[in-house]
Motif scaffolding. Structure first.
Motif, PDB file in Angstrom:
ATOM      1  N   GLU A 184      36.740 -24.428  60.721  1.00  0.00           N
ATOM      2  CA  GLU A 184      35.335 -24.411  61.151  1.00  0.00           C
ATOM      3  C   GLU A 184      35.015 -23.226  62.054  1.00  0.00           C
ATOM      4  O   GLU A 184      33.866 -23.028  62.442  1.00  0.00           O
ATOM      5  N   ILE A 197      31.550 -23.182  64.082  1.00  0.00           N
ATOM      6  CA  ILE A 197      31.355 -22.707  65.451  1.00  0.00           C
ATOM      7  C   ILE A 197      31.990 -21.323  65.579  1.00  0.00           C
ATOM      8  O   ILE A 197      32.863 -20.955  64.799  1.00  0.00           O
ATOM      9  N   ASN A 199      34.188 -18.258  67.165  1.00  0.00           N
ATOM     10  CA  ASN A 199      35.535 -18.183  67.746  1.00  0.00           C
ATOM     11  C   ASN A 199      35.463 -17.702  69.197  1.00  0.00           C
ATOM     12  O   ASN A 199      35.913 -16.603  69.531  1.00  0.00           O
ATOM     13  N   SER A 200      34.920 -18.536  70.050  1.00  0.00           N
ATOM     14  CA  SER A 200      34.759 -18.100  71.445  1.00  0.00           C
ATOM     15  C   SER A 200      36.098 -18.024  72.167  1.00  0.00           C
ATOM     16  O   SER A 200      36.295 -17.185  73.045  1.00  0.00           O
ATOM     17  N   ASN A 201      37.035 -18.867  71.785  1.00  0.00           N
ATOM     18  CA  ASN A 201      38.297 -18.885  72.549  1.00  0.00           C
ATOM     19  C   ASN A 201      39.118 -17.615  72.373  1.00  0.00           C
ATOM     20  O   ASN A 201      39.903 -17.260  73.244  1.00  0.00           O
ATOM     21  N   GLY A 247      44.555 -26.828  66.582  1.00  0.00           N
ATOM     22  CA  GLY A 247      45.496 -27.289  65.565  1.00  0.00           C
ATOM     23  C   GLY A 247      46.759 -27.924  66.121  1.00  0.00           C
ATOM     24  O   GLY A 247      47.760 -28.053  65.418  1.00  0.00           O
ATOM     25  N   GLY A 296      41.994 -26.760  71.282  1.00  0.00           N
ATOM     26  CA  GLY A 296      40.898 -25.875  70.891  1.00  0.00           C
ATOM     27  C   GLY A 296      39.627 -25.948  71.710  1.00  0.00           C
ATOM     28  O   GLY A 296      38.834 -24.999  71.701  1.00  0.00           O
ATOM     29  N   ASN A 297      39.385 -27.042  72.417  1.00  0.00           N
ATOM     30  CA  ASN A 297      38.132 -27.106  73.162  1.00  0.00           C
ATOM     31  C   ASN A 297      38.107 -26.030  74.246  1.00  0.00           C
ATOM     32  O   ASN A 297      39.124 -25.796  74.907  1.00  0.00           O
TER      33      ASN A 297
HETATM   34  P1  AMP Z   1      41.462 -28.588  67.758  1.00  0.00           P
HETATM   35  O1  AMP Z   1      42.285 -28.417  69.003  1.00  0.00           O
HETATM   36  O2  AMP Z   1      41.828 -27.641  66.690  1.00  0.00           O
HETATM   37  O3  AMP Z   1      41.476 -30.014  67.314  1.00  0.00           O
HETATM   38  O4  AMP Z   1      39.969 -28.261  68.160  1.00  0.00           O
HETATM   39  C1  AMP Z   1      39.302 -29.021  69.130  1.00  0.00           C
HETATM   40  C2  AMP Z   1      37.882 -28.566  69.252  1.00  0.00           C
HETATM   41  O5  AMP Z   1      37.870 -27.235  69.713  1.00  0.00           O
HETATM   42  C3  AMP Z   1      37.112 -28.568  67.959  1.00  0.00           C
HETATM   43  O6  AMP Z   1      35.803 -29.052  68.189  1.00  0.00           O
HETATM   44  C4  AMP Z   1      37.095 -27.132  67.555  1.00  0.00           C
HETATM   45  O7  AMP Z   1      35.982 -26.822  66.761  1.00  0.00           O
HETATM   46  C5  AMP Z   1      37.080 -26.412  68.856  1.00  0.00           C
HETATM   47  N1  AMP Z   1      37.703 -25.111  68.717  1.00  0.00           N
HETATM   48  C6  AMP Z   1      38.857 -24.870  68.084  1.00  0.00           C
HETATM   49  N2  AMP Z   1      39.158 -23.570  68.080  1.00  0.00           N
HETATM   50  C7  AMP Z   1      38.150 -22.946  68.750  1.00  0.00           C
HETATM   51  C8  AMP Z   1      37.876 -21.597  69.075  1.00  0.00           C
HETATM   52  N3  AMP Z   1      38.699 -20.611  68.706  1.00  0.00           N
HETATM   53  N4  AMP Z   1      36.764 -21.323  69.773  1.00  0.00           N
HETATM   54  C9  AMP Z   1      35.939 -22.327  70.137  1.00  0.00           C
HETATM   55  N5  AMP Z   1      36.145 -23.602  69.869  1.00  0.00           N
HETATM   56  C10 AMP Z   1      37.237 -23.935  69.163  1.00  0.00           C
END
Ligand code: AMP
Ligand code: MG
Length: 398
Positions: A184, A197, A199-201, A247, A296-297
């Protein structure tokens, strides 16, 4: 599952000193000094006038003399050619060497000129060595001027320059790979559809690494596809530090732990009793690197970097003191979980304490905007009363 402090001590156990390299002083800003630096000579190197004024013999003043004949003017960088005789003085400039025959400097503000060659001292009191910075009072030759490790902040840079250290021994900064994951997640240059969303991270992590001066050797995004992840992470693991984002939780598309295991990464810990950031995984690579797989949050990503990646860096740079700082939390904070909780804190300009503010969850992209640090609500504390002193991690790296 480990508690916060147990996870931290595991990280500390992994840390070993980074190699040492030499960089020119002009590139040493914010680097970590790896060797102590000693004074190459006395500082000040000579008795130095700290004021513009006149240098006199104290004995003359003590015997009642108030008017002095100017024998010579001494400028910074030059020295006197004659010794003072009774009733004479030097005009002397700040930074000029004060000759041995003079033992007190009287400021220009405390004298009046009777003629171009004659001055009168107006001060009520003159004490021995006044306004004379004495040779070696700051450092004597061989003294340790800077201990190591020490961050080359503005004052350290100035001191290094004063000591003539043009080539600075610093710890080599480890190279970093950043791999973000998620089907996503789209690059910020693209228009996301409704369910995507940005890729802010990737940029958050770049910025955090930048504060530590860490060179980023690889920065890639991988979808939630085990084969692609394996390929991308395979390249990433060549770096000293690999930071993965997303992930790593328990969802059906969270392939990172399995792919890391397939690539020979040994798990140091997976999941810590903290909020946010619980799913974090830290492991070691077959060739001596370290992997941080952060949730990821956005707030989880920020908090886990601060808690664990920075702890690792801190220890590898050899800092022995805690990174946590004591600070007053001005507003009441309740806690329902039995976890160690971490939350953005904001410095209040008028009172010098910090406040926290509620947010919806670690997915809020604005939760930490303007914050000055991350506060720690220890697991065994139900609530923090207003004005209690808590521990915080400052948002600046050191
Ligand atoms: P995850 O840790 O992959 O389960 O992601 C947890 C949440 O963080 C989800 O809502 C993702 O969409 C969001 N997220 C994951 N990767 C990123 C990223 N690189 N930048 C911003 N938000 C992210
Ligand atoms: Mg994901």
């Amino acid at each position: 599952m480990l508690k916060y402090l147990e996870a931290v001590s595991k990280i500390r156990g992994l840390a070993s000193p980074f190699p040492v390299e030499t960089v020119p002083l002009t590139s040493a800003d914010n680097r970590v000094l790896a060797r102590p630096v000693f004074a190459d000579r006395d500082y000040p190197p000579f008795d130095r006038s700290a004021m513009d004024g006149i240098a006199i013999r104290l004995a003359d003043y003590q015997q009642g003399a108030r008017e002095f004949h100017i024998a010579e003017t001494i400028f910074a960088g030059s020295e006197a050619t004659v010794a003072l005789e009774e009733g004479t003085c030097y005009r002397i400039m700040t930074g000029a060497p004060c000759p041995p025959s003079a033992d007190a400097v009287v400021r220009n503000e405390d004298i009046t000129y009777i003629s171009s060659q004659q001055v009168r001292v107006q001060s009520e009191q003159v004490v021995p060595k006044q306004h004379i910075a004495q040779q070696g009072e700051d450092l004597t030759k061989g003294d340790r001027a800077l201990a190591a490790p020490c961050r080359c902040d503005v004052s350290a840079i100035g001191t290094l320059a004063a000591l003539g250290v043009n080539n600075v021994p610093v710890y080599a900064n480890p190279s970093v790979a950043i791999v973000t994951t998620g089907n996503e997640v789209v690059d910020i240059g693209r228009q996301p559809n409704r369910f995507q969303i940005r890729n802010s991270n990737q940029y958050l992590l770049r910025s955090l690494c930048c504060r530590w001066g860490l060179p980023i050797g690889l920065c890639q995004h991988a979808p939630d596809d085990p084969a692609i992840l394996r390929e991308t992470l395979g390249q990433a693991l060549d770096h000293h530090i690999t930071i993965i984002n997303g992930g790593v939780s328990a969802g059906d598309a969270d392939y990172v732990p399995q792919v890391l295991a397939d690539l020979g990464v040994e798990t140091l810990f997976h999941k810590v009793l903290i909020k946010p950031g619980k799913p974090i995984l830290v492991g070691t690579t077959p060739n001596g690197g370290i992997v941080f797989a952060l949730p990821g949050n956005p707030l989880s990503c920020l908090v886990t970097f601060k808690l664990f990646v920075e702890e690792y860096l801190w220890c590898c740079y050899g800092f022995a003191h805690t990174r946590l700082k004591k600070a007053q939390l001005l507003n009441y904070r309740p806690k329902k979980t039995s976890l160690d909780e971490f939350f953005p804190v904001f410095r209040e300009i008028h009172t010098d304490g910090y406040t926290w503010r509620p947010h919806h969850g670690s997915g809020d992209i604005t939760a930490a905007v303007g914050c000055d640090g991350i506060g720690w609500h220890p697991q065994n504390r139900r609530d923090i009363k207003a004005n209690e002193v808590i521990s915080i991690l400052s948002l600046s790296s050191f």
